[in-house]
Design a protein around this motif. Structure first.
Motif, mmCIF file in Angstrom:
data_model
loop_
_atom_site.group_PDB
_atom_site.id
_atom_site.type_symbol
_atom_site.label_atom_id
_atom_site.label_comp_id
_atom_site.label_asym_id
_atom_site.label_seq_id
_atom_site.Cartn_x
_atom_site.Cartn_y
_atom_site.Cartn_z
ATOM 1 N N TYR A 137 1.034 -1.222 0.061
ATOM 2 C CA TYR A 137 0.074 0.081 -0.022
ATOM 3 C C TYR A 137 0.943 1.331 0.060
ATOM 4 O O TYR A 137 1.903 1.333 0.711
ATOM 5 C CB TYR A 137 -0.815 -0.015 1.140
ATOM 6 N N ASP A 140 -0.962 9.031 -0.224
ATOM 7 C CA ASP A 140 -0.508 10.005 -0.713
ATOM 8 C C ASP A 140 -0.166 11.309 0.324
ATOM 9 O O ASP A 140 -0.222 10.554 1.724
ATOM 10 C CB ASP A 140 -1.764 10.610 -1.592
ATOM 11 N N SER A 146 -3.641 4.080 -1.020
ATOM 12 C CA SER A 146 -3.927 3.489 -2.444
ATOM 13 C C SER A 146 -4.635 2.217 -2.651
ATOM 14 O O SER A 146 -4.628 1.557 -1.331
ATOM 15 C CB SER A 146 -2.364 3.321 -3.211
#
Length: 176
Positions: A137, A140, A146
């Motif tokens: 994973y 951001d 994600s």
């Protein structure tokens, strides 16, 4: 039998009763102190049963016609994050064991390693067990996770093809 053991047996019995009630009632969610039921669009259901100390979370996945298809037992840390899980099929045969890795600073889930419980695969280079799937994973700048990046390390069907989901991670703790 001590009182804690008696309490645990009682909670498990109540959880099983409530999960059976969830199936019979045809409702989307049942809230109780240790049970959550979720109905999915395809008619299947997931029943989450939590131990009184919140250190174990059991997820029962049942098909639309009421057949147990998967049983996943998570071991949780003090913050409610899964440390590992064991995945069993509807006949209670252990299929996979999973370990979860967290970022040391942020505490965010960054990796899952899934191992086949039926066949132990050893890396000849270091003697360690090889996972059959690795899920990574990314986050951001706002801390949003994600979609899972899945590395299937064996030829054949993927976890998603077998179970209909990309990873074994709990998207959100049903008890939070």
């Amino acid at each position: 039998m001590n009182s804690l053991a008696t309490w645990n047996i009682w909670v498990i019995a109540v959880g099983l009763f409530l999960s059976a009630t969830c199936y019979a009632m045809e409702i989307e969610t049942v809230d109780g102190p240790n049970v959550r039921c979720m109905k999915f669009e395809d008619g299947s259901r997931a029943v989450f049963i939590r131990s009184p100390d919140s250190r174990t979370l059991t997820k029962k996945t049942v098909s639309a016609n009421g057949v147990l298809t998967m049983l996943t037992t998570y071991k949780m840390d003090a913050n409610g994050n899964p440390l590992g899980c064991k995945i069993r099929d509807g006949q209670n045969q252990e299929l996979f064991k999973v370990s979860y890795g967290y970022h040391k600073v942020t505490g965010l889930l960054v990796e899952e390693l899934m191992f086949d419980s039926r066949v132990k695969r050893i890396n000849p280079a270091n003697g360690k067990e090889l996972p059959v799937q690795r899920v990574v994973y990314l986050y951001d700048v706002e801390g949003k996770r994600s979609a899972p990046i899945v590395f299937n390390l064996l030829p054949g069907k993927t976890f998603e093809q077998v179970f209909g989901v990309k990873s074994s991670a709990i998207e959100s703790n049903p008890f939070k």
